[in-house]
Design an enzyme around this catalytic site. Structure first.
Site, short mmCIF file in Angstrom:
data_model
loop_
_atom_site.label_atom_id
_atom_site.label_comp_id
_atom_site.label_asym_id
_atom_site.label_seq_id
_atom_site.Cartn_x
_atom_site.Cartn_y
_atom_site.Cartn_z
N ARG A 1 -15.40 0.58 2.13
CA ARG A 1 -14.56 1.53 2.99
C ARG A 1 -14.84 2.72 2.36
O ARG A 1 -14.39 2.86 1.15
CB ARG A 1 -12.96 1.14 2.61
N HIS B 1 -7.98 4.55 1.97
CA HIS B 1 -7.15 3.36 2.35
C HIS B 1 -6.43 3.88 3.70
O HIS B 1 -6.65 3.26 4.70
CB HIS B 1 -6.05 2.93 1.66
N TYR C 1 -9.00 6.57 -8.04
CA TYR C 1 -8.97 5.28 -8.66
C TYR C 1 -10.80 4.65 -8.49
O TYR C 1 -10.86 3.60 -8.82
CB TYR C 1 -8.35 4.19 -8.24
C1 TPP Z 1 2.95 -8.45 3.11
C2 TPP Z 1 2.40 -7.04 2.71
N1 TPP Z 1 2.28 -6.60 1.51
C3 TPP Z 1 2.10 -5.40 0.87
C4 TPP Z 1 1.67 -4.42 1.92
C5 TPP Z 1 1.13 -3.03 1.55
N2 TPP Z 1 -0.10 -2.98 1.90
C6 TPP Z 1 -0.54 -2.54 3.15
S1 TPP Z 1 -2.18 -2.50 3.35
C7 TPP Z 1 -2.42 -3.06 1.52
C8 TPP Z 1 -3.74 -3.60 1.02
C9 TPP Z 1 -4.67 -4.40 1.93
O1 TPP Z 1 -5.94 -4.61 1.42
P1 TPP Z 1 -7.09 -5.62 2.05
O2 TPP Z 1 -6.45 -6.81 2.57
O3 TPP Z 1 -8.24 -5.42 1.37
O4 TPP Z 1 -7.30 -4.61 3.58
P2 TPP Z 1 -7.83 -3.23 3.69
O5 TPP Z 1 -6.48 -2.29 3.54
O6 TPP Z 1 -8.94 -2.80 2.53
O7 TPP Z 1 -8.55 -3.07 5.07
C10 TPP Z 1 -1.17 -3.34 1.08
C11 TPP Z 1 -0.85 -4.14 -0.30
C12 TPP Z 1 1.93 -4.92 3.46
N3 TPP Z 1 1.72 -4.15 4.49
N4 TPP Z 1 2.02 -6.31 3.62
#
Ligand code: TPP
Ligand code: MG
Length: 364
Positions: free
Chosen positions: A260, A264, A273
């Site tokens: 990425r 985020h 970070y």
């Molecule tokens: C069940 C849940 N826990 C926490 C969150 C908060 N949250 C949103 S995105 C994220 C990180 C996800 O990372 P990844 O799976 O690597 O996907 P990326 O965003 O990198 O595409 C988190 C912790 C959420 N939306 N849903």
């Protein structure tokens, strides 16, 4: 980590190097033998247009037109390569970052934005494109895809489900449950993980000491690791996984190793970070540059083509901006519509209370 217990022996499927050269012929290159130069040019155009949609949406958020946006910068090949392997009757269960997949499914870019502008509670009609609207609950969509896949199996259909999620999602219970269920019951599902190295600020190295592919194998889901910045390799890997699903072979996990390049979401600051050196390292593996170089090496990157792609990207961005600025906003009271198919006393009460609250501003 102690190398003695490391099982990280997976190599990456790669068909085009970051320098734009084809790798040695393999079973995977055979799978994309139909991708002629002109089809490769179409894929290149997809990549450029998708990046442009993302850049324009990010700019619209910065200008206050969207509440939030989850950029996909750097993940274009993972999304375009996998989405272009699908048939229109396959069903996509996405997370919140799959704008490139949505583009390939034919979703109008302005339709993508409405959710992020807060002008709709959901997005488009999933049945129109066979693709769900953005899922914010990390990992939940993998369960939906598994259930849908089982339905396909019971129906005797030969289409498949594909679900997109991130590296961080593989630490969620939902993903483990989906892997276990799909493996046990042979659901025709492609689990497509975009390992973009981070879950917000959490590096994948902290999420798991084995590869994500191995996480799938642990549940009995065959898995492939692919260079997620190589559109041809991703296309080949997804074709294999879909063929397995259609032939009754059950699920496959694809770990698309990518990065990425941006934040985020537009609410995040990755400089807090992430070392700049890592950004630099991945910039050299840019998914668009490498196909551009390959086309150049193969004599197809002429002025006319470059102009055509540029024009298409400009037109799409202009249309997206026009569509966003021209959004007809819903009235506040429409919030209560479509919650239930019939009247509900609680909703009726809340609607009345809210109408009285809004009326309090009249003449103020
Ligand atoms: C069940 C849940 N826990 C926490 C969150 C908060 N949250 C949103 S995105 C994220 C990180 C996800 O990372 P990844 O799976 O690597 O996907 P990326 O965003 O990198 O595409 C988190 C912790 C959420 N939306 N849903
Ligand atoms: Mg991630």
């Amino acid at each position: 980590m102690d190398p003695a217990i490391s099982t990280n022996t997976d190599s990456l499927v790669q068909l085009v190097t970051p320098e734009g050269h084809r790798t040695e012929p393999s079973e995977f290159s055979d799978l994309v033998a139909d991708i002629t130069t002109s089809k490769l040019m179409d894929l290149y155009e997809d990549l450029v247009v998708v990046r442009r949609i993302d850049a324009e949406a990010t700019a619209l958020q910065r200008q206050g037109e969207l509440g939030l946006w989850a950029p996909l910068l750097g993940q274009e090949a993972a999304q375009v390569g996998s989405a272009r392997a699908l048939r229109s009757d396959d069903f996509v269960f996405a997370s919140y970052r799959e704008h490139g997949v949505a583009y390939c499914r034919g979703v109008d870019p302005t339709e993508m934005l409405r959710f992020w502008r807060g002008s709709t509670q959901s997005g488009w009609n999933p049945y129109e494109y066979n693709m769900t609207t953005p899922a914010i609950i990390v990992g939940a969509q993998a369960l939906h895809a598994t259930g849908y896949g089982l339905g396909l199996k019971f129906d005797g259909a030969d289409s498949a489900a594909i679900t997109y999620f991130g590296d961080g999602a593989t630490s969620q219970g939902d993903i483990s449950e989906a892997f276990g269920f799909a493996a046990s019951f042979g659901a025709p599902v492609v689990f497509f993980c975009q390992n973009n190295q981070f879950a917000i600020s959490e590096p994948v190295t902290l999420q798991t000491h084995i590869t994500i592919a191995e996480r799938g194998r642990g549940f009995g889901v065959p898995a492939l690791r692919v260079d997620g910045n190589d559109v041809l390799a991703v296309l080949a890997a997804t074709r294999t996984a879909l063929a397995r699903a259609r032939a009754g072979g059950g699920p496959t996990l694809i770990e698309a190793v990518t990065y990425r390049m941006g934040p985020h979401t537009t609410s995040d600051d990755p400089t807090r970070y992430r070392p700049a050196s890592l950004d630099h390292e991945w910039k050299l593996k840019d998914p668009i540059d490498r196909i551009g170089l390959l086309l150049e090496h193969e004599g197809a990157m002429d002025h006319e083509f470059v102009q055509r792609v540029q024009l298409r990207a400009d037109e799409t961005a202009a249309e997206l901006r026009r569509g966003c600025l021209g959004t007809v906003e819903p009235t506040p009271m429409s919030l209560f519509d479509n919650v239930y198919s019939e009247n509900h006393p609680l909703i009726d009460e809340e609607r009345d209370n809210y109408a009285a609250y809004l009326a309090g501003f009249e003449g103020a």
